[in-house]
Write an enzyme that holds these catalytic residues in place. Structure first.
Site, mmCIF file in Angstrom:
data_model
loop_
_atom_site.group_PDB
_atom_site.id
_atom_site.type_symbol
_atom_site.label_atom_id
_atom_site.label_comp_id
_atom_site.label_asym_id
_atom_site.label_seq_id
_atom_site.Cartn_x
_atom_site.Cartn_y
_atom_site.Cartn_z
ATOM 1 N N ASP A 24 14.201 49.744 -10.670
ATOM 2 C CA ASP A 24 14.228 48.403 -11.252
ATOM 3 C C ASP A 24 13.817 47.357 -10.217
ATOM 4 O OD1 ASP A 24 15.082 49.507 -13.602
ATOM 5 O OD2 ASP A 24 17.169 48.844 -13.411
ATOM 6 N N ASP A 78 -0.857 50.683 -13.112
ATOM 7 C CA ASP A 78 0.156 51.730 -13.190
ATOM 8 C C ASP A 78 0.633 52.055 -11.774
ATOM 9 O OD1 ASP A 78 1.078 54.682 -13.168
ATOM 10 O OD2 ASP A 78 1.002 54.240 -15.300
ATOM 11 N N GLU A 89 6.393 51.882 -15.926
ATOM 12 C CA GLU A 89 5.831 51.299 -14.706
ATOM 13 C C GLU A 89 4.423 50.767 -14.919
ATOM 14 O OE1 GLU A 89 5.217 55.839 -14.360
ATOM 15 O OE2 GLU A 89 6.565 54.420 -15.329
ATOM 16 N N ASN A 147 12.631 56.761 -8.760
ATOM 17 C CA ASN A 147 13.795 56.917 -9.641
ATOM 18 C C ASN A 147 14.582 58.188 -9.321
ATOM 19 O OD1 ASN A 147 13.638 54.569 -11.210
ATOM 20 N ND2 ASN A 147 12.173 55.474 -12.617
#
Length: 251
Positions: free
Chosen positions: A140, A123, A166, A131
């Site tokens: 991305d 993770d 993620e 973001n």
């Protein structure tokens, strides 16, 4: 104005529904043997789809190619090109079953046995911040970087997938918890050394590891959950950017 092509046959909604059911069966063929032309023709016949053995081989081959493409769309993550969650369960299940059978039915094995099977659950830390501050394009880019890193670092017999958001999972056939932990630590360091996104946001990851033997998991789903629990320990109680084995947890 749209003009209907003369060579297209009109289909009723009912006929189209039936066609979709058969197409879904072909794409999700659990035995994954629709690659074989004979098997594909058998399924087409069972679906009451008529074809001429002597004249339609090229058309059936084209259909097989199109089914390959559709299957890829179903099982691969569009952004990263690695397995998506559906693909993970499809691909990893075969690994898990092979490892479990190898160890519970050793008398049935004629050759090499598979000693263990491990899951690495990854993770990315503080991903929301990327973001929120740099935008989803930067997020991305980070996901693509990690995906490429994982594909490069793992063996050909391993499998890599994006579990969602993620989160990533890696399946290591034959790997003990300790050997998977060693590989996970290598991955953690590689992610930490990855060039920062847009020069400012560097990546780290919290990682959990669980193996079939160490956890005594009854199913692939349970083994992934155990690795997820170890990852959660790394993220919430160990300061992030670290690797935790499931066997370390108080159970």
């Amino acid at each position: 104005m749209f003009e209907e092509k003369e060579d297209l046959k009109k289909l009723s909604a009912q006929d189209f529904h039936k066609a979709l059911v058969h197409i879904k069966t072909l794409i999700l063929d659990e035995d994954r043997i629709f690659d074989d032309m004979g098997h594909l023709k058998k399924i087409l016949t069972e679906a009451s789809i008529t074809f001429d053995e002597s004249e339609d081989d090229v058309l059936v081959e084209k259909l097989r190619s199109q089914l390959h493409q559709l299957r890829t769309m179903v099982y691969k993550d569009e952004l990263t090109g690695i397995l998506n969650r559906r693909g993970i369960y499809e691909e990893f299940s075969a690994f898990f079953d092979e490892a479990r059978f190898s160890n519970t039915r050793k008398e049935k094995r004629a050759g090499v046995t598979i000693d263990d099977f491990s899951i690495i659950f990854i993770d990315l830390d503080n991903f929301k911040k990327i973001n929120d501050t740099l935008g989803h394009d930067a997020g991305d880019e980070a996901l693509q970087k990690v995906s490429s890193l994982l594909k490069k670092e793992m063996r050909d017999i391993d499998a890599v997938g994006r579990f969602g958001g993620e989160e990533f999972v890696v399946a290591m056939l034959g790997a003990t918890e300790q050997s998977a932990f060693t590989k996970a630590e290598e991955i953690r360091k590689k992610i930490e050394q990855t060039p920062c996104v847009h020069g400012s946001h560097c990546l780290t990851a919290s990682i959990g590891v669980a193996s079939l033997h160490s956890s005594q998991a009854d199913s692939l789903e349970q083994l992934i959950t155990f690795a997820d629990h170890a990852m959660y320990e790394a993220k919430t109680n160990r300061g992030k950017n670290t690797v935790v084995k499931y066997s370390e947890l108080g159970k």
